[in-house]
Design an enzyme around this catalytic site. Structure first.
Site, short mmCIF file in Angstrom:
data_model
loop_
_atom_site.label_atom_id
_atom_site.label_comp_id
_atom_site.label_asym_id
_atom_site.label_seq_id
_atom_site.Cartn_x
_atom_site.Cartn_y
_atom_site.Cartn_z
N ARG A 245 -10.10 -11.59 1.92
CA ARG A 245 -10.93 -12.66 1.35
C ARG A 245 -10.24 -14.02 1.46
O ARG A 245 -10.89 -15.04 1.51
CB ARG A 245 -11.31 -12.30 -0.09
CG ARG A 245 -10.15 -12.15 -1.02
CD ARG A 245 -10.51 -11.36 -2.28
NE ARG A 245 -10.53 -9.92 -2.05
CZ ARG A 245 -10.83 -9.02 -2.97
NH1 ARG A 245 -11.15 -9.39 -4.19
NH2 ARG A 245 -10.82 -7.74 -2.69
N LYS B 141 0.85 -1.20 0.00
CA LYS B 141 0.00 0.00 0.00
C LYS B 141 0.88 1.25 0.00
O LYS B 141 1.92 1.24 0.66
CB LYS B 141 -0.85 0.03 1.28
CG LYS B 141 -2.00 -0.95 1.27
CD LYS B 141 -2.84 -0.78 2.53
CE LYS B 141 -3.93 -1.83 2.60
NZ LYS B 141 -4.95 -1.72 1.54
N1 BES Z 1 -8.01 -3.86 4.26
C1 BES Z 1 -8.18 -3.46 2.92
C2 BES Z 1 -9.48 -2.71 2.67
C3 BES Z 1 -9.68 -1.38 3.37
C4 BES Z 1 -9.55 -0.21 2.67
C5 BES Z 1 -10.11 -1.33 4.68
C6 BES Z 1 -9.78 0.99 3.30
C7 BES Z 1 -10.33 -0.13 5.30
C8 BES Z 1 -10.18 1.03 4.60
C9 BES Z 1 -8.15 -4.69 2.01
O1 BES Z 1 -7.40 -5.74 2.44
C10 BES Z 1 -7.59 -4.22 0.70
O2 BES Z 1 -6.48 -3.77 0.70
N2 BES Z 1 -8.36 -4.34 -0.36
C11 BES Z 1 -7.93 -3.91 -1.65
C12 BES Z 1 -8.42 -4.90 -2.64
C13 BES Z 1 -7.86 -4.72 -4.03
C14 BES Z 1 -6.40 -5.04 -4.04
C15 BES Z 1 -8.60 -5.62 -4.99
C16 BES Z 1 -8.54 -2.54 -1.92
O3 BES Z 1 -9.67 -2.30 -1.51
O4 BES Z 1 -7.87 -1.70 -2.50
ZN ZN Z 2 -5.34 -5.57 1.88
#
Ligand code: BES
Ligand code: ZN
Ligand code: ZN
Length: 504
Positions: free
Chosen positions: A357, A283
């Protein structure tokens, strides 16, 4: 803070602060506020006129009554428009009043039963809303700030009474207070856990927290599966995410049995990802520092279990929390890796940041051989859901309209917002992998909350009513927009689930 219900004449109550209310646009107060006005010789009516107090939602007016009432001061709080009034209004108004009282250094408070007269709210619901609003607004996380912690202790309220002259209403209010004092400790536990930094709130800490719950509630049993056990069980997806971390991963399984023959059997599954760096699909730092919240779903399940022995639902309730960190190391998973989940399905991990997931896939697989009346999962699963619905609304996906309606109804009663999103069958092709059974992200960048939900659906036990709640937005509050939800973990969804379980 000790909150009690009292039957008696408002004009006779002593306190540092008496809290009364007014609907928007009302010039001459009625009900309990009217009674105070009369006892003060019409002071409120004239102040409303001269001070231009309009009764707008959460508008406040402090009235010094100079010995005309046994309370030292009176706080008039606006209830907003009658047409928009609900028990959620009461919760917010009570929270505003509590904050004002604390800033005025008042120690003993008396409140009228907001909305139980002209507002047409059931007195028990009013007291429940006042008490939840007050207790949740009183919450602060000061563990790492000694000065602030001292300041908070200095401002603490010693007594809070909800007063009504009518015996039936006062008795109903006592019931509402009781329910609220049963429920709020669950919300507060979840807030505390989410607010703890990742350094503290590790998977092991979640396990300890779950064990602590069982110690305090002999009716709740626990099984904890460590990495060795998980390997035996074939939890390849959870263990894949855990590879990058030195902290051991676990699957926590809590069980609550009612004293009577259970009316139904419910599973609550919570994402317990204690820190999400994204893994090798790292991230950007601006999006990483809040990722201690990624165990918010697990915290929800622990919060619910903390209060089950008080709520005493007639359902058998299971809580499943897969917990690990998502970090990078020489052992971490790489984009393109293929792993096998506990149900035998192979997953191509195209993005290591879509890890929630993966760990949930094994949690669902773990419960696949039992019969469930409902499976509900809570997960800070996708940024896409926050893009779609904003920070204050959770996404709700369900394969069963009865279950969906039950949850929606409970949420409406509790003033929490879930918005239905579709499990679009056609989009299933977007998570078809060229090399494995399924891939962990969609083939394009659109509809990310939906493709995530569709991925989960592949692992949910067959023929089972299921609801997925994507709480990525509302699990954490950045600014403190609502007076009873301070910055940090919110404990979102616990009130709703407590209400839902109650009705089974
Ligand atoms: N934990 C994150 C989602 C999240 C985003 C929680 C903002 C709280 C606030 C999750 O694991 C994630 O990173 N999801 C990705 C998925 C993508 C790579 C398909 C996302 O939402 O960007
Ligand atoms: Zn994530
Ligand atoms: Zn995550």
């Amino acid at each position: 803070m000790n909150i009690t219900a009292l039957q008696g004449k408002l004009e006779k109550q002593t306190a540092d602060l008496l809290i009364i209310n007014l609907f928007e646009g009302v010039k001459t107060p009625g009900g309990a506020t009217g009674a105070i006005d009369t006892s003060l010789g019409g002071l409120l009516t004239s102040l409303i006129k001269s001070e231009d107090f309009k009764g707008k939602l959460s508008q406040t007016l402090l009235i010094r009554i100079q010995g005309k009432h046994p309370a030292k001061k009176v706080l008039l709080v606006g209830l907003g428009k009658k047409s928009e009034f609900s028990s959620e209004t009461i919760r917010r108004v009570a929270a505003t009043a509590l904050k004002t009282a604390k800033s005025l250094n008042c120690k003993s408070l008396i409140s009228i039963l907001h909305g139980a007269g002209e507002g047409d709210i059931d007195p028990e619901d009013s007291a429940y809303a006042i008490t939840t609003g007050t207790l949740l607004a009183d919450y602060s996380f000061t563990k790492y700030q000694k000065d602030k912690a001292k300041e908070e202790i200095g401002k603490s309220i010693t007594s809070f009474a909800i007063v009504d002259h009518n015996k039936v209403k006062a008795t109903a209010a006592a019931r509402g207070i009781k329910r609220a004092t049963n429920v709020t400790p669950g919300v507060i536990l979840a807030r505390d856990l989410v607010n703890e930094p990742g350094l503290e709130a590790t998977p092991t800490r979640l396990v300890n927290e779950a064990r602590e719950i069982t110690k305090q509630n002999p009716g709740i049993k626990i099984k904890v599966f460590d990495e060795k056990a998980l390997k035996k069980m074939g939890a390849g997806a959870l263990l894949a995410v855990a590879r990058g971390s030195d902290e051991p991963a676990y699957l926590i399984h809590l069980t609550y049995h009612p004293k009577i023959k259970p009316t139904s059997k419910i599973a609550l599954v919570g994402k317990g990802l204690t820190f999400d760096t994204g893994g090798y699909s790292l991230k950007p730092s601006g999006f990483m520092h809040t990722m201690k919240i990624d165990m918010g779903g697990g915290a929800t399940v622990l919060g619910v279990f903390k209060i089950l022995s008080q709520l005493k639902p007639s359902a058998e309730v299971h809580g499943i929390i897969p917990t690990t960190e998502n970090l990078i190391s020489g052992k971490a998973i790489k984009p393109g890796d293929i792993v096998t989940a506990m149900n035998g399905k192979t997953i191509e991990i195209l993005n290591t940041d879509a890890e929630g997931r993966l760990i949930l896939a094994d949690a669902f697989s773990y419960i696949r051989n039992q019969k469930w009346d409902a499976v509900i999962d809570f997960a800070t699963l996708t940024g896409a859901c926050v893009v779609a619905l904003g920070e204050q609304i959770a996404g709700l996906f369900s394969n069963n309209s009865d279950l969906q309606n039950q949850i929606q109804q409970a949420a409406d009663t509790e003033g929490e917002s879930f918005w239905p999103l579709p499990l679009v069958k056609e989009y299933k092709q977007l998570i078809k992998s060229k090399i494995a059974d399924i891939q962990n992200i969609g083939q394009n960048k659109w509809g990310g909350a939906i493709t995530a939900a569709l991925f989960l659906q592949e692992f949910v036990p067959e023929d089972t009513p299921w609801t997925h709640l994507d709480i990525a937005g509302p699990a954490f509050e950045e600014k403190g927009k609502i007076p009873y939800i301070p910055t940090g973990g919110t404990g979102f969804a616990i009130r709703t689930i407590a209400r839902y379980l109650d009705q089974l």
